[in-house]
Motif scaffolding. Structure first.
Motif, PDB file in Angstrom:
ATOM      1  N   GLN A   1      39.395  55.864  37.606  1.00 13.08           N
ATOM      2  CA  GLN A   1      40.850  55.875  37.772  1.00 13.08           C
ATOM      3  C   GLN A   1      41.245  56.602  39.052  1.00 13.08           C
ATOM      4  O   GLN A   1      42.123  56.146  39.803  1.00 13.08           O
ATOM      5  N   ASN A   2      40.604  57.723  39.315  1.00 10.57           N
ATOM      6  CA  ASN A   2      40.926  58.491  40.527  1.00 10.57           C
ATOM      7  C   ASN A   2      40.629  57.681  41.784  1.00 10.57           C
ATOM      8  O   ASN A   2      41.373  57.754  42.776  1.00 10.57           O
ATOM      9  N   GLU A   3      39.559  56.899  41.735  1.00 14.53           N
ATOM     10  CA  GLU A   3      39.219  56.091  42.908  1.00 14.53           C
ATOM     11  C   GLU A   3      40.282  55.021  43.158  1.00 14.53           C
ATOM     12  O   GLU A   3      40.698  54.797  44.303  1.00 14.53           O
ATOM     13  N   VAL A   4      40.746  54.363  42.096  1.00 11.85           N
ATOM     14  CA  VAL A   4      41.792  53.351  42.247  1.00 11.85           C
ATOM     15  C   VAL A   4      43.078  53.993  42.753  1.00 11.85           C
ATOM     16  O   VAL A   4      43.754  53.453  43.642  1.00 11.85           O
TER      17      VAL A   4
ATOM     18  N   SER B   1      43.411  56.627  44.568  1.00 12.16           N
ATOM     19  CA  SER B   1      43.282  57.113  45.949  1.00 12.16           C
ATOM     20  C   SER B   1      43.181  55.976  46.966  1.00 12.16           C
ATOM     21  O   SER B   1      43.530  56.149  48.137  1.00 12.16           O
ATOM     22  N   ARG B   2      42.754  54.781  46.518  1.00 15.49           N
ATOM     23  CA  ARG B   2      42.504  53.703  47.472  1.00 15.49           C
ATOM     24  C   ARG B   2      43.515  52.554  47.386  1.00 15.49           C
ATOM     25  O   ARG B   2      43.431  51.607  48.162  1.00 15.49           O
ATOM     26  N   THR B   3      44.434  52.623  46.423  1.00 15.45           N
ATOM     27  CA  THR B   3      45.451  51.580  46.294  1.00 15.45           C
ATOM     28  C   THR B   3      46.824  52.221  46.149  1.00 15.45           C
ATOM     29  O   THR B   3      46.949  53.441  46.023  1.00 15.45           O
ATOM     30  N   SER B   4      47.848  51.365  46.126  1.00 14.32           N
ATOM     31  CA  SER B   4      49.216  51.856  45.929  1.00 14.32           C
ATOM     32  C   SER B   4      49.628  51.824  44.456  1.00 14.32           C
ATOM     33  O   SER B   4      50.795  52.024  44.120  1.00 14.32           O
ATOM     34  N   VAL B   5      48.655  51.565  43.566  1.00 13.88           N
ATOM     35  CA  VAL B   5      48.935  51.555  42.131  1.00 13.88           C
ATOM     36  C   VAL B   5      49.306  52.962  41.669  1.00 13.88           C
ATOM     37  O   VAL B   5      48.662  53.948  42.048  1.00 13.88           O
ATOM     38  N   ARG B   6      50.346  53.050  40.866  1.00  6.38           N
ATOM     39  CA  ARG B   6      50.770  54.339  40.335  1.00  6.38           C
ATOM     40  C   ARG B   6      50.074  54.613  39.009  1.00  6.38           C
ATOM     41  O   ARG B   6      49.585  53.702  38.352  1.00  6.38           O
ATOM     42  N   SER B   7      50.064  55.870  38.607  1.00  3.27           N
ATOM     43  CA  SER B   7      49.357  56.253  37.386  1.00  3.27           C
ATOM     44  C   SER B   7      49.950  55.597  36.147  1.00  3.27           C
ATOM     45  O   SER B   7      49.243  55.380  35.156  1.00  3.27           O
ATOM     46  N   ASP B   8      51.267  55.262  36.179  1.00  5.89           N
ATOM     47  CA  ASP B   8      51.863  54.641  34.997  1.00  5.89           C
ATOM     48  C   ASP B   8      51.489  53.170  34.856  1.00  5.89           C
ATOM     49  O   ASP B   8      51.874  52.525  33.885  1.00  5.89           O
ATOM     50  N   ALA B   9      50.731  52.630  35.823  1.00  7.12           N
ATOM     51  CA  ALA B   9      50.255  51.246  35.737  1.00  7.12           C
ATOM     52  C   ALA B   9      48.759  51.197  35.467  1.00  7.12           C
ATOM     53  O   ALA B   9      48.117  50.164  35.660  1.00  7.12           O
ATOM     54  N   ILE B  10      48.188  52.319  35.028  1.00  7.79           N
ATOM     55  CA  ILE B  10      46.765  52.376  34.703  1.00  7.79           C
ATOM     56  C   ILE B  10      46.604  52.560  33.194  1.00  7.79           C
ATOM     57  O   ILE B  10      47.261  53.409  32.582  1.00  7.79           O
TER      58      ILE B  10
END
Length: 384
Positions: free
Chosen positions: A177-180, A182-191
């Motif tokens: 999750q941390n890698e995604v 840090s490397r994308t514009s995805v926010r934590s509420d979309a994980i």
């Protein structure tokens, strides 16, 4: 015939007479015809599910919708590499999983964005994307990052779902999750995380993914998505109650110019349309498939019986004063009671199917529907 405890023999004879008018052959197919027309014209939510091979995409689909939509051999190829799973209310596009290797991953990206462009041009855009990454796979590859970033750049809502959480540790999941993040514009509420093991509680699991998706769909497509998913019971029921209120107001307007009692069947088309919309919310297609034509016949004849019985209770003298008329209040009350009783029946049917309890829709429509509808109608009329 109606519940023996509700009416005297004389009243039952009068109900039978009115029922014959309101549930004749010209009305008998109205419910199913209206329902099919409503479903056909309903904008359907479109979800694209992506990820590598073995990421558990089909399992995720079935978990979200609480039914076996995606099963081996049931998908219909829509283009090479993408299959469509349908349950009459939603379109789920399942991509082939990519394999490792630069050439194979480039093919995957070309496939996805070519497909997305085709749908944009056709006027039937993909609404939401679920991007699956297997936690036991223990890696996020450049293809994952590239596709997620390109989809976000298109303005598409992308949920990243880390699957098979029961087969890995929390530390593994958090690292991915941390890698995604840090490397994308995805926010934590979309994980989100998923597992088919219902005993495992996840902080952002299937329920949260469903709600996130629902809230990002265009308003016109939320109805189909909510109907397709066998969950969110309280919200569905509340939305149906709101819809019943609107139909009740329409019935009141029809009765503003009082309806002659012998022409009370004028309420049936309005009620059939209302019942069609309720049936969509609860995906009664699945009920119809298990009950054959019984449901259609029972609903149509029961509506006629409910109108007749409600008029007898709400309109004193209706059996003898044929020159009388139904006013707006009575028309509204009958419509309100019918809608509330059918909403209850559909919700109970879906809940019982999920929890394994027994709810006999046929028996309810035959014996209890009219009683409940009259009780609700009388409460409405008395302002309760």
């Amino acid at each position: 015939m109606t519940d023996n405890n509700l009416f005297s023999d004389d009243e039952k004879a009068k109900i039978s007479s009115f029922e014959a008018q309101y549930s004749g052959s010209e009305v008998a197919g109205k419910f199913w015809d209206d329902f099919k027309a409503y479903v056909t014209g309903l904008p359907k939510a479109s979800v694209l599910i992506l990820g590598g091979s073995g990421a558990g995409k089909s399992t995720l689909v079935n978990l979200v919708f609480n039914s076996e939509i995606a099963k081996a051999g049931s998908g219909r190829p829509v283009t090479k590499g993408i299959e469509l799973y349908k349950n009459d209310l939603v379109n789920i596009y399942d991509s082939e999983g990519y394999e490792f290797g630069e050439e194979k991953q480039q093919h995957f990206e070309n496939l996805i964005f070519g497909f997305m462009d085709e749908h944009e041009v056709s006027g039937d855009p993909i609404d939401v994307i679920w991007y699956c990454i297997s936690i036991p796979g223990a890696r996020v590859v450049d293809t994952d990052i590239n596709v997620i970033n390109r989809l976000n750049a298109m303005g598409k809502p992308v949920a990243v779902v880390f699957t098979q959480a029961d087969q890995a540790s929390e530390e593994q999941s958090q690292s991915l999750q941390n890698e995604v993040l840090s490397r994308t514009s995805v926010r934590s509420d979309a994980i989100f995380e998923s597992t088919s093991d219902r005993s495992i509680e996840l902080p952002r699991g299937i329920k949260e993914l469903y709600e996130w998706t629902r809230d990002r769909l265009p308003e016109s497509r939320k109805v189909s998505f909510m109907g397709a998913a066998r969950r969110d019971m309280a919200k569905k029921s509340a939305e149906v109650d709101s819809m019943i209120t609107k139909y009740t107001a329409t019935a009141f307007g029809i009765g503003a110019v009082p309806i002659p009692v012998p022409s009370a069947a004028a309420l049936v088309p309005l009620q059939m349309k209302m019942l069609s919309e309720i049936a969509v919310r609860w995906n009664v297609l699945s009920i119809q498939q298990s009950m054959g034509t019984i449901l259609t016949e029972m609903v149509t004849t029961t509506v006629g019986r409910t109108i007749a019985a409600s008029l007898l209770k709400l309109f004193p003298g209706v059996g003898t004063v044929l020159g009388g008329a139904i006013n707006g209040g009575v028309a509204a009350a009958v419509t309100f009671g019918t809608g509330k009783a059918f909403n209850y029946a559909c919700r109970k049917m879906q809940e019982s199917d999920l929890d394994g309890t027994k709810f006999d829709m046929n028996e309810f429509l035959k014996n209890d529907f009219v009683k409940m509808a009259i009780e609700m109608a009388m409460n409405y009329k008395s302002g309760k």
